[in-house]
Design a protein around this motif. Structure first.
Motif, mmCIF file in Angstrom:
data_model
loop_
_atom_site.group_PDB
_atom_site.id
_atom_site.type_symbol
_atom_site.label_atom_id
_atom_site.label_comp_id
_atom_site.label_asym_id
_atom_site.label_seq_id
_atom_site.Cartn_x
_atom_site.Cartn_y
_atom_site.Cartn_z
ATOM 1 N N GLU A 180 48.759 70.259 38.400
ATOM 2 C CA GLU A 180 48.918 70.103 36.947
ATOM 3 C C GLU A 180 49.720 68.824 36.735
ATOM 4 O O GLU A 180 50.196 68.213 37.712
ATOM 5 C CB GLU A 180 49.607 71.327 36.334
ATOM 6 N N TYR A 202 49.020 61.495 29.232
ATOM 7 C CA TYR A 202 48.311 61.245 30.490
ATOM 8 C C TYR A 202 46.916 61.828 30.408
ATOM 9 O O TYR A 202 46.652 62.766 29.650
ATOM 10 C CB TYR A 202 49.080 61.830 31.684
ATOM 11 N N GLY A 259 34.557 78.523 34.568
ATOM 12 C CA GLY A 259 35.667 77.950 33.800
ATOM 13 C C GLY A 259 36.920 77.664 34.631
ATOM 14 O O GLY A 259 37.910 77.184 34.104
ATOM 15 N N ARG A 260 36.917 78.013 35.923
ATOM 16 C CA ARG A 260 38.079 77.737 36.784
ATOM 17 C C ARG A 260 37.656 76.816 37.898
ATOM 18 O O ARG A 260 36.929 77.207 38.795
ATOM 19 C CB ARG A 260 38.610 79.044 37.358
ATOM 20 N N PHE A 278 39.744 69.666 37.927
ATOM 21 C CA PHE A 278 39.422 69.638 36.509
ATOM 22 C C PHE A 278 40.228 68.505 35.894
ATOM 23 O O PHE A 278 41.007 67.841 36.580
ATOM 24 C CB PHE A 278 39.701 70.998 35.856
ATOM 25 N N GLN A 293 42.574 66.869 32.637
ATOM 26 C CA GLN A 293 43.423 67.187 31.484
ATOM 27 C C GLN A 293 43.716 65.953 30.652
ATOM 28 O O GLN A 293 43.821 64.848 31.193
ATOM 29 C CB GLN A 293 44.787 67.723 31.963
ATOM 30 N N GLU A 302 53.877 64.723 26.988
ATOM 31 C CA GLU A 302 55.229 65.242 27.227
ATOM 32 C C GLU A 302 56.198 64.425 26.375
ATOM 33 O O GLU A 302 56.139 63.192 26.392
ATOM 34 C CB GLU A 302 55.643 65.100 28.707
ATOM 35 N N ARG A 338 52.924 82.511 29.706
ATOM 36 C CA ARG A 338 52.313 81.397 30.422
ATOM 37 C C ARG A 338 52.689 81.430 31.916
ATOM 38 O O ARG A 338 53.685 81.977 32.315
ATOM 39 C CB ARG A 338 52.625 80.044 29.792
ATOM 40 N N LEU A 351 53.563 79.318 34.245
ATOM 41 C CA LEU A 351 54.412 78.368 34.970
ATOM 42 C C LEU A 351 55.867 78.716 34.647
ATOM 43 O O LEU A 351 56.200 78.994 33.502
ATOM 44 C CB LEU A 351 54.065 76.936 34.527
ATOM 45 N N TYR A 406 58.551 77.002 34.490
ATOM 46 C CA TYR A 406 59.509 76.039 33.931
ATOM 47 C C TYR A 406 59.756 76.191 32.428
ATOM 48 O O TYR A 406 60.586 75.514 31.862
ATOM 49 C CB TYR A 406 59.123 74.602 34.276
ATOM 50 N N TYR A 407 59.036 77.110 31.763
ATOM 51 C CA TYR A 407 59.168 77.171 30.301
ATOM 52 C C TYR A 407 60.447 77.859 29.821
ATOM 53 O O TYR A 407 60.895 78.850 30.405
ATOM 54 C CB TYR A 407 57.967 77.897 29.693
ATOM 55 N N SER A 422 43.753 74.910 25.761
ATOM 56 C CA SER A 422 44.937 74.060 25.803
ATOM 57 C C SER A 422 46.164 74.960 25.895
ATOM 58 O O SER A 422 46.101 76.126 25.481
ATOM 59 C CB SER A 422 44.997 73.213 24.532
ATOM 60 N N PHE A 442 51.996 69.625 26.080
ATOM 61 C CA PHE A 442 50.846 70.503 26.263
ATOM 62 C C PHE A 442 49.788 69.742 27.038
ATOM 63 O O PHE A 442 49.844 68.513 27.168
ATOM 64 C CB PHE A 442 50.267 70.975 24.917
ATOM 65 N N ALA A 443 48.827 70.485 27.577
ATOM 66 C CA ALA A 443 47.671 69.845 28.202
ATOM 67 C C ALA A 443 46.428 70.643 27.838
ATOM 68 O O ALA A 443 46.470 71.870 27.735
ATOM 69 C CB ALA A 443 47.845 69.793 29.719
ATOM 70 N N GLY A 481 42.274 71.192 28.787
ATOM 71 C CA GLY A 481 41.299 71.008 29.862
ATOM 72 C C GLY A 481 39.994 70.440 29.311
ATOM 73 O O GLY A 481 39.351 71.069 28.459
#
Ligand code: HAM
Length: 423
Positions: A83, A107, A120-121, A125, A127, A131, A258, A260, A262-263, A284, A305-306, A308
Protein backbone atom coordinates in the motif's frame (compact mmCIF):
# COMPACT_ATOMS: atom_id res chain seq x y z
CA UNK A 1 2.85 -23.25 -23.38
CA UNK A 2 0.01 -20.76 -23.63
CA UNK A 3 -0.23 -20.40 -19.85
CA UNK A 4 3.36 -19.11 -19.57
CA UNK A 5 2.34 -16.27 -21.89
CA UNK A 6 -0.50 -15.19 -19.60
CA UNK A 7 0.16 -12.57 -16.93
CA UNK A 8 0.48 -14.13 -13.46
CA UNK A 9 -2.73 -14.64 -11.45
CA UNK A 10 -3.85 -11.38 -9.87
CA UNK A 11 -1.97 -9.26 -12.44
CA UNK A 12 -3.05 -7.99 -15.84
CA UNK A 13 -1.87 -6.47 -19.11
CA UNK A 14 -3.75 -3.28 -19.84
CA UNK A 15 -4.31 -2.44 -23.48
CA UNK A 16 -5.79 0.36 -25.51
CA UNK A 17 -8.51 1.53 -25.38
CA UNK A 18 -8.63 0.69 -21.67
CA UNK A 19 -5.34 2.48 -21.03
CA UNK A 20 -6.99 5.69 -22.18
CA UNK A 21 -9.58 5.36 -19.43
CA UNK A 22 -6.77 4.75 -16.93
CA UNK A 23 -4.99 7.88 -18.02
CA UNK A 24 -8.24 9.82 -17.65
CA UNK A 25 -8.71 8.59 -14.06
CA UNK A 26 -5.11 9.51 -13.26
CA UNK A 27 -5.34 12.92 -14.94
CA UNK A 28 -8.53 13.71 -13.08
CA UNK A 29 -6.84 12.74 -9.79
CA UNK A 30 -3.93 15.11 -10.55
CA UNK A 31 -6.38 17.87 -11.41
CA UNK A 32 -8.65 17.53 -8.37
CA UNK A 33 -5.88 16.90 -5.80
CA UNK A 34 -3.77 19.81 -7.00
CA UNK A 35 -6.76 22.14 -6.53
CA UNK A 36 -6.49 21.34 -2.81
CA UNK A 37 -2.78 22.14 -2.71
CA UNK A 38 -1.44 18.58 -2.97
CA UNK A 39 1.73 17.93 -4.98
CA UNK A 40 2.82 14.63 -6.53
CA UNK A 41 5.33 12.42 -4.72
CA UNK A 42 6.81 9.28 -6.30
CA UNK A 43 8.41 6.83 -3.90
CA UNK A 44 10.19 3.53 -4.66
CA UNK A 45 8.12 0.45 -5.34
CA UNK A 46 10.20 -1.53 -2.81
CA UNK A 47 11.38 -0.51 0.62
CA UNK A 48 13.10 -2.11 3.60
CA UNK A 49 10.59 -4.59 5.05
CA UNK A 50 10.67 -2.75 8.36
CA UNK A 51 9.01 0.30 6.76
CA UNK A 52 5.82 -1.74 6.36
CA UNK A 53 6.07 -3.93 9.48
CA UNK A 54 6.50 -0.87 11.71
CA UNK A 55 4.22 1.34 9.66
CA UNK A 56 1.24 -0.90 8.99
CA UNK A 57 1.45 -3.04 12.15
CA UNK A 58 2.71 -6.60 12.57
CA UNK A 59 -0.72 -7.90 13.63
CA UNK A 60 -2.42 -6.83 10.39
CA UNK A 61 -3.41 -9.37 7.73
CA UNK A 62 -1.34 -7.37 5.24
CA UNK A 63 1.90 -7.84 7.16
CA UNK A 64 1.20 -11.37 8.40
CA UNK A 65 0.08 -12.98 5.16
CA UNK A 66 0.18 -10.61 2.27
CA UNK A 67 3.59 -9.17 1.52
CA UNK A 68 6.04 -9.89 -1.27
CA UNK A 69 9.19 -10.04 0.83
CA UNK A 70 12.59 -11.11 -0.48
CA UNK A 71 16.24 -10.89 0.41
CA UNK A 72 18.54 -8.92 -1.86
CA UNK A 73 22.12 -9.95 -2.59
CA UNK A 74 23.32 -7.99 0.43
CA UNK A 75 21.07 -10.08 2.70
CA UNK A 76 18.67 -7.19 3.39
CA UNK A 77 14.98 -7.96 3.72
CA UNK A 78 13.04 -5.91 1.17
CA UNK A 79 9.32 -5.78 0.37
CA UNK A 80 7.26 -4.65 -2.60
CA UNK A 81 4.95 -1.96 -1.25
CA UNK A 82 1.54 -3.50 -0.43
CA UNK A 83 0.00 0.00 0.00
CA UNK A 84 1.19 3.59 -0.35
CA UNK A 85 0.99 5.32 3.03
CA UNK A 86 3.93 3.73 4.91
CA UNK A 87 6.45 4.53 2.14
CA UNK A 88 5.13 8.08 1.79
CA UNK A 89 5.61 8.63 5.53
CA UNK A 90 9.16 7.26 5.30
CA UNK A 91 9.90 9.70 2.48
CA UNK A 92 8.43 12.70 4.29
CA UNK A 93 10.23 11.83 7.51
CA UNK A 94 13.52 11.47 5.62
CA UNK A 95 13.20 15.13 4.57
CA UNK A 96 12.28 16.21 8.10
CA UNK A 97 9.09 17.95 9.09
CA UNK A 98 9.30 20.82 11.53
CA UNK A 99 6.80 21.27 14.34
CA UNK A 100 3.46 22.47 12.97
CA UNK A 101 4.58 22.14 9.34
CA UNK A 102 2.11 20.48 6.97
CA UNK A 103 2.93 18.55 3.79
CA UNK A 104 0.25 17.58 1.29
CA UNK A 105 1.17 14.96 -1.28
CA UNK A 106 -0.59 12.69 -3.71
CA UNK A 107 0.63 9.53 -5.42
CA UNK A 108 -0.40 7.34 -8.29
CA UNK A 109 0.99 3.88 -8.93
CA UNK A 110 1.02 0.12 -8.47
CA UNK A 111 0.79 -1.67 -5.13
CA UNK A 112 1.59 -5.35 -4.54
CA UNK A 113 -0.32 -7.13 -1.82
CA UNK A 114 0.58 -10.81 -2.06
CA UNK A 115 -2.89 -11.91 -0.98
CA UNK A 116 -4.74 -14.78 -2.69
CA UNK A 117 -6.23 -13.34 -5.86
CA UNK A 118 -10.04 -13.34 -6.10
CA UNK A 119 -12.64 -11.29 -7.93
CA UNK A 120 -11.67 -7.66 -7.23
CA UNK A 121 -8.58 -8.68 -5.19
CA UNK A 122 -5.39 -8.39 -7.17
CA UNK A 123 -1.72 -8.98 -6.47
CA UNK A 124 -0.78 -5.92 -8.44
CA UNK A 125 -3.35 -3.18 -8.32
CA UNK A 126 -3.15 0.58 -8.75
CA UNK A 127 -4.01 3.39 -6.40
CA UNK A 128 -4.48 7.10 -6.53
CA UNK A 129 -3.99 8.40 -3.01
CA UNK A 130 -3.32 11.47 -0.91
CA UNK A 131 -1.72 12.21 2.45
CA UNK A 132 -1.88 15.47 4.44
CA UNK A 133 0.90 15.07 6.96
CA UNK A 134 2.02 16.94 10.06
CA UNK A 135 -1.14 18.51 11.52
CA UNK A 136 -4.04 17.06 13.42
CA UNK A 137 -7.43 18.74 13.33
CA UNK A 138 -10.94 17.73 12.23
CA UNK A 139 -11.06 20.29 9.40
CA UNK A 140 -8.24 18.56 7.51
CA UNK A 141 -10.09 15.24 7.82
CA UNK A 142 -13.37 16.75 6.58
CA UNK A 143 -11.59 18.44 3.68
CA UNK A 144 -9.88 15.20 2.78
CA UNK A 145 -13.25 13.41 2.62
CA UNK A 146 -14.64 16.34 0.58
CA UNK A 147 -11.74 16.00 -1.86
CA UNK A 148 -12.41 12.26 -2.19
CA UNK A 149 -16.04 13.18 -2.93
CA UNK A 150 -14.96 15.73 -5.56
CA UNK A 151 -12.75 13.14 -7.22
CA UNK A 152 -15.46 10.48 -7.32
CA UNK A 153 -17.90 13.06 -8.62
CA UNK A 154 -15.46 14.17 -11.32
CA UNK A 155 -15.03 10.61 -12.59
CA UNK A 156 -18.77 9.95 -12.63
CA UNK A 157 -19.36 8.21 -9.29
CA UNK A 158 -21.08 10.93 -7.26
CA UNK A 159 -23.50 8.58 -5.48
CA UNK A 160 -21.08 6.06 -3.93
CA UNK A 161 -21.77 5.60 -0.22
CA UNK A 162 -19.29 7.03 2.32
CA UNK A 163 -19.08 5.08 5.60
CA UNK A 164 -17.57 6.98 8.52
CA UNK A 165 -16.37 6.13 12.00
CA UNK A 166 -13.77 7.06 14.57
CA UNK A 167 -11.25 4.73 16.20
CA UNK A 168 -10.37 7.31 18.85
CA UNK A 169 -6.79 7.77 20.02
CA UNK A 170 -4.37 5.42 21.82
CA UNK A 171 -5.87 6.71 25.09
CA UNK A 172 -9.24 5.29 24.01
CA UNK A 173 -7.88 2.05 22.60
CA UNK A 174 -7.54 0.20 25.91
CA UNK A 175 -11.15 1.01 26.85
CA UNK A 176 -12.41 -0.04 23.41
CA UNK A 177 -10.29 -3.24 23.41
CA UNK A 178 -11.62 -4.17 26.88
CA UNK A 179 -15.23 -3.65 25.74
CA UNK A 180 -14.64 -5.76 22.61
CA UNK A 181 -12.93 -8.53 24.57
CA UNK A 182 -15.74 -8.60 27.12
CA UNK A 183 -18.24 -8.92 24.27
CA UNK A 184 -16.41 -11.37 21.97
CA UNK A 185 -14.70 -13.76 24.42
CA UNK A 186 -17.90 -15.56 25.51
CA UNK A 187 -18.99 -15.80 21.86
CA UNK A 188 -15.88 -17.29 20.22
CA UNK A 189 -17.54 -20.74 19.85
CA UNK A 190 -19.75 -19.19 17.15
CA UNK A 191 -16.80 -17.67 15.28
CA UNK A 192 -14.15 -18.80 12.77
CA UNK A 193 -10.69 -20.07 13.86
CA UNK A 194 -9.03 -16.80 12.88
CA UNK A 195 -11.42 -14.76 15.03
CA UNK A 196 -10.98 -17.15 17.97
CA UNK A 197 -7.26 -16.36 17.78
CA UNK A 198 -7.87 -12.65 17.26
CA UNK A 199 -9.98 -12.47 20.45
CA UNK A 200 -6.76 -12.83 22.42
CA UNK A 201 -4.17 -11.34 20.00
CA UNK A 202 -5.79 -8.30 18.32
CA UNK A 203 -9.49 -8.16 19.04
CA UNK A 204 -10.06 -5.16 16.69
CA UNK A 205 -9.28 -7.38 13.69
CA UNK A 206 -12.46 -9.40 14.36
CA UNK A 207 -14.47 -6.44 13.10
CA UNK A 208 -12.92 -6.86 9.61
CA UNK A 209 -13.89 -10.54 9.30
CA UNK A 210 -16.10 -11.22 6.28
CA UNK A 211 -17.18 -14.71 7.44
CA UNK A 212 -21.00 -14.64 7.59
CA UNK A 213 -21.20 -16.45 10.94
CA UNK A 214 -18.76 -13.95 12.47
CA UNK A 215 -20.65 -11.08 10.86
CA UNK A 216 -23.80 -11.87 12.80
CA UNK A 217 -21.83 -11.76 16.07
CA UNK A 218 -20.05 -8.53 14.99
CA UNK A 219 -23.39 -6.81 14.38
CA UNK A 220 -24.10 -6.86 18.12
CA UNK A 221 -20.64 -5.61 19.18
CA UNK A 222 -20.32 -2.33 21.11
CA UNK A 223 -20.47 0.82 18.93
CA UNK A 224 -17.10 2.58 18.97
CA UNK A 225 -18.40 6.19 19.05
CA UNK A 226 -20.15 5.38 22.37
CA UNK A 227 -16.82 4.29 23.86
CA UNK A 228 -14.76 7.34 22.88
CA UNK A 229 -13.34 9.73 25.48
CA UNK A 230 -14.60 13.34 25.54
CA UNK A 231 -11.82 14.77 23.34
CA UNK A 232 -12.09 12.05 20.67
CA UNK A 233 -15.86 12.29 20.63
CA UNK A 234 -15.61 16.06 20.13
CA UNK A 235 -13.12 15.53 17.28
CA UNK A 236 -15.47 13.04 15.60
CA UNK A 237 -18.57 15.26 16.07
CA UNK A 238 -16.68 18.19 14.52
CA UNK A 239 -15.73 16.10 11.46
CA UNK A 240 -19.44 15.22 11.07
CA UNK A 241 -20.56 18.85 11.48
CA UNK A 242 -18.02 20.05 8.90
CA UNK A 243 -19.11 17.38 6.42
CA UNK A 244 -22.71 18.49 6.93
CA UNK A 245 -21.65 22.10 6.28
CA UNK A 246 -19.87 20.99 3.09
CA UNK A 247 -22.95 19.01 1.98
CA UNK A 248 -21.08 15.71 1.86
CA UNK A 249 -23.37 12.75 2.50
CA UNK A 250 -22.05 9.98 4.79
CA UNK A 251 -23.34 7.18 6.95
CA UNK A 252 -21.86 6.44 10.36
CA UNK A 253 -20.84 2.80 10.63
CA UNK A 254 -20.00 2.43 14.34
CA UNK A 255 -18.04 -0.81 13.75
CA UNK A 256 -15.85 0.30 10.85
CA UNK A 257 -12.20 -0.09 11.92
CA UNK A 258 -10.35 -0.73 8.60
CA UNK A 259 -7.65 -3.34 8.19
CA UNK A 260 -4.54 -1.31 8.95
CA UNK A 261 -3.38 -0.70 12.52
CA UNK A 262 -2.07 2.81 12.01
CA UNK A 263 -5.46 4.57 12.19
CA UNK A 264 -6.52 6.91 14.98
CA UNK A 265 -9.62 9.15 15.06
CA UNK A 266 -11.40 9.36 11.70
CA UNK A 267 -11.75 6.31 9.43
CA UNK A 268 -13.83 6.10 6.27
CA UNK A 269 -14.52 3.85 3.34
CA UNK A 270 -16.44 4.35 0.11
CA UNK A 271 -18.67 1.50 -0.98
CA UNK A 272 -20.03 0.94 -4.45
CA UNK A 273 -23.30 -0.91 -4.04
CA UNK A 274 -23.84 -2.38 -7.53
CA UNK A 275 -23.36 -6.13 -8.18
CA UNK A 276 -20.32 -5.63 -10.44
CA UNK A 277 -17.79 -5.52 -7.58
CA UNK A 278 -19.17 -8.45 -5.57
CA UNK A 279 -17.81 -8.77 -2.03
CA UNK A 280 -14.84 -6.46 -2.74
CA UNK A 281 -17.03 -3.38 -2.97
CA UNK A 282 -14.74 -0.79 -1.29
CA UNK A 283 -13.59 1.59 -4.02
CA UNK A 284 -11.72 3.93 -1.70
CA UNK A 285 -10.74 4.13 1.93
CA UNK A 286 -8.67 6.08 4.38
CA UNK A 287 -8.47 7.89 7.65
CA UNK A 288 -6.27 9.67 10.16
CA UNK A 289 -3.20 7.80 11.33
CA UNK A 290 0.00 7.84 13.31
CA UNK A 291 2.85 5.84 11.81
CA UNK A 292 5.97 4.66 13.64
CA UNK A 293 9.16 5.22 11.73
CA UNK A 294 11.68 2.40 11.37
CA UNK A 295 14.90 2.80 13.30
CA UNK A 296 13.61 5.57 15.56
CA UNK A 297 11.04 6.09 18.26
CA UNK A 298 9.44 8.90 16.29
CA UNK A 299 6.04 8.78 14.64
CA UNK A 300 4.36 10.92 11.97
CA UNK A 301 0.67 11.75 11.85
CA UNK A 302 -1.57 12.56 8.95
CA UNK A 303 -4.79 11.87 7.14
CA UNK A 304 -5.37 10.48 3.67
CA UNK A 305 -7.15 8.05 1.46
CA UNK A 306 -6.48 5.81 -1.51
CA UNK A 307 -8.81 4.62 -4.23
CA UNK A 308 -8.24 1.44 -6.25
CA UNK A 309 -8.22 2.19 -9.98
CA UNK A 310 -9.35 -1.32 -11.03
CA UNK A 311 -12.43 -1.08 -8.81
CA UNK A 312 -13.14 2.52 -9.83
CA UNK A 313 -13.15 1.38 -13.45
CA UNK A 314 -15.59 -1.45 -12.79
CA UNK A 315 -17.93 0.86 -10.90
CA UNK A 316 -17.58 3.65 -13.43
CA UNK A 317 -18.34 1.41 -16.39
CA UNK A 318 -21.37 0.04 -14.62
CA UNK A 319 -22.70 3.50 -13.79
CA UNK A 320 -22.34 5.12 -17.16
CA UNK A 321 -21.03 3.54 -20.30
CA UNK A 322 -21.61 6.80 -22.06
CA UNK A 323 -19.76 8.94 -19.53
CA UNK A 324 -16.85 6.49 -19.59
CA UNK A 325 -16.61 6.59 -23.33
CA UNK A 326 -16.99 10.34 -23.63
CA UNK A 327 -14.76 11.61 -20.85
CA UNK A 328 -15.70 14.00 -18.09
CA UNK A 329 -17.88 16.95 -18.81
CA UNK A 330 -18.51 20.26 -17.02
CA UNK A 331 -21.15 21.76 -19.27
CA UNK A 332 -23.80 20.55 -21.65
CA UNK A 333 -24.96 23.28 -24.05
CA UNK A 334 -28.55 22.68 -25.10
CA UNK A 335 -30.10 24.28 -28.18
CA UNK A 336 -33.79 24.94 -28.48
CA UNK A 337 -35.57 26.18 -31.58
CA UNK A 338 -34.80 27.64 -34.98
CA UNK A 339 -31.26 28.81 -35.57
CA UNK A 340 -30.03 27.97 -32.08
CA UNK A 341 -27.87 24.96 -32.97
CA UNK A 342 -25.02 26.98 -34.45
CA UNK A 343 -25.30 29.49 -31.58
CA UNK A 344 -24.95 26.57 -29.16
CA UNK A 345 -21.89 25.22 -30.98
CA UNK A 346 -20.33 28.67 -30.93
CA UNK A 347 -20.95 29.09 -27.20
CA UNK A 348 -19.51 25.60 -26.54
CA UNK A 349 -16.38 26.51 -28.50
CA UNK A 350 -15.95 29.70 -26.54
CA UNK A 351 -16.34 27.86 -23.20
CA UNK A 352 -13.77 25.22 -24.23
CA UNK A 353 -11.30 28.00 -24.99
CA UNK A 354 -11.83 29.18 -21.43
CA UNK A 355 -10.81 25.70 -20.20
CA UNK A 356 -14.18 24.03 -19.62
CA UNK A 357 -15.05 20.53 -20.83
CA UNK A 358 -18.14 20.93 -22.93
CA UNK A 359 -20.53 18.86 -25.02
CA UNK A 360 -23.04 20.67 -27.23
CA UNK A 361 -26.32 19.44 -28.68
CA UNK A 362 -25.80 18.51 -32.33
CA UNK A 363 -29.27 17.35 -33.41
CA UNK A 364 -31.88 19.81 -32.14
CA UNK A 365 -33.83 17.20 -30.11
CA UNK A 366 -36.48 17.95 -27.47
CA UNK A 367 -35.21 19.69 -24.32
CA UNK A 368 -36.11 16.59 -22.30
CA UNK A 369 -33.92 14.36 -24.50
CA UNK A 370 -31.06 16.86 -24.32
CA UNK A 371 -31.22 17.08 -20.53
CA UNK A 372 -31.24 13.29 -20.36
CA UNK A 373 -27.94 13.31 -22.28
CA UNK A 374 -26.59 16.02 -19.96
CA UNK A 375 -27.35 13.68 -17.06
CA UNK A 376 -25.84 10.65 -18.73
CA UNK A 377 -22.56 12.38 -19.51
CA UNK A 378 -22.54 13.60 -15.93
CA UNK A 379 -22.40 17.30 -16.80
CA UNK A 380 -22.44 19.60 -13.78
CA UNK A 381 -24.52 22.24 -15.53
CA UNK A 382 -26.67 22.59 -18.61
CA UNK A 383 -26.80 25.91 -20.49
CA UNK A 384 -29.87 26.51 -22.58
CA UNK A 385 -29.72 28.92 -25.52
CA UNK A 386 -33.27 29.03 -26.90
CA UNK A 387 -34.93 31.59 -29.12
CA UNK A 388 -35.90 33.78 -26.12
CA UNK A 389 -32.41 33.69 -24.72
CA UNK A 390 -30.99 34.59 -28.13
CA UNK A 391 -33.31 37.57 -28.37
CA UNK A 392 -32.47 38.71 -24.80
CA UNK A 393 -28.73 37.99 -25.05
CA UNK A 394 -29.03 35.65 -22.08
CA UNK A 395 -28.48 32.00 -21.17
CA UNK A 396 -30.65 29.82 -18.97
CA UNK A 397 -28.25 28.07 -16.58
CA UNK A 398 -29.35 24.89 -14.87
CA UNK A 399 -27.41 23.04 -12.16
CA UNK A 400 -27.73 19.31 -12.86
CA UNK A 401 -27.38 18.20 -9.24
CA UNK A 402 -29.37 20.91 -7.46
CA UNK A 403 -32.43 23.11 -7.82
CA UNK A 404 -30.64 26.21 -9.18
CA UNK A 405 -31.89 27.53 -12.50
CA UNK A 406 -31.33 31.15 -13.52
CA UNK A 407 -31.52 33.20 -16.68
CA UNK A 408 -28.35 35.29 -16.72
CA UNK A 409 -26.89 37.75 -19.20
CA UNK A 410 -24.00 36.44 -21.32
CA UNK A 411 -21.75 38.90 -19.46
CA UNK A 412 -22.56 37.28 -16.11
CA UNK A 413 -22.18 33.70 -17.33
CA UNK A 414 -18.61 33.27 -16.04
CA UNK A 415 -19.67 34.37 -12.59
CA UNK A 416 -22.59 31.92 -12.55
CA UNK A 417 -20.38 29.08 -13.74
CA UNK A 418 -17.76 29.87 -11.11
CA UNK A 419 -20.40 29.34 -8.44
CA UNK A 420 -21.70 26.08 -9.88
CA UNK A 421 -18.78 24.16 -11.35
CA UNK A 422 -16.39 22.04 -9.34
CA UNK A 423 -13.56 24.51 -8.86
P1 HAM B 1 -6.89 0.14 1.56
O1 HAM B 1 -8.30 0.15 2.09
O2 HAM B 1 -6.05 -1.03 1.82
O3 HAM B 1 -6.22 1.45 2.15
O4 HAM B 1 -6.89 0.37 -0.02
C1 HAM B 1 -7.56 1.46 -0.59
C2 HAM B 1 -8.30 1.00 -1.83
O5 HAM B 1 -7.43 0.30 -2.71
C3 HAM B 1 -9.44 0.00 -1.54
O6 HAM B 1 -10.62 0.67 -1.18
C4 HAM B 1 -9.56 -0.69 -2.89
O7 HAM B 1 -10.32 0.09 -3.79
C5 HAM B 1 -8.13 -0.75 -3.39
N1 HAM B 1 -7.52 -2.06 -3.08
C6 HAM B 1 -6.93 -2.45 -1.93
N2 HAM B 1 -6.44 -3.71 -2.05
C7 HAM B 1 -6.73 -4.13 -3.31
C8 HAM B 1 -6.48 -5.33 -4.04
N3 HAM B 1 -5.81 -6.36 -3.51
N4 HAM B 1 -6.93 -5.41 -5.33
C9 HAM B 1 -7.60 -4.38 -5.88
N5 HAM B 1 -7.84 -3.21 -5.24
C10 HAM B 1 -7.43 -3.08 -3.96
C11 HAM B 1 -4.92 1.82 1.93
O8 HAM B 1 -4.23 1.35 1.07
C12 HAM B 1 -4.49 3.00 2.77
N6 HAM B 1 -3.05 3.21 2.51
C13 HAM B 1 -5.30 4.22 2.41
C14 HAM B 1 -4.90 5.41 3.20
C15 HAM B 1 -4.17 6.47 2.76
N7 HAM B 1 -5.14 5.62 4.49
C16 HAM B 1 -4.62 6.77 4.87
N8 HAM B 1 -4.01 7.28 3.82
Amino acid sequence: MASTMEPLPGTADIWEPETRTWVRLETMAREVFSRYGYGELRTPIFERTDVFVRGIGDETEVVQKEMYTFEDRGGRSLTLRPEGTAGIMRAIASQGLSQGEEKRVFYIGPMFPGERPAAGRRRQFHQVGVEAVGRCNPAIDAECIAMQHDYLRAIGLPGAKVLLNSRGTVEDHQRISDAFREYFTPRTDDMCDDCRRRASTNVWRILDCKNSQCQSVIEGAPAIPDLLGVESRRFFDTVCELLDALDIAYEINPRLVRGLDYYEHTVFEVIYEGDELGAQNAISGGGRYRISLPGSNKSVEGVGFAAGLERLLLAQNAVSQEAASMGEIDIFVAALGEGTLSEGLRLAQELRRRGHRVIAETEGRSLKAQLRTANRVNASVALIRGENELANNTVTCKAMTGPDQDEVSLDSLDEWLAGHLLS
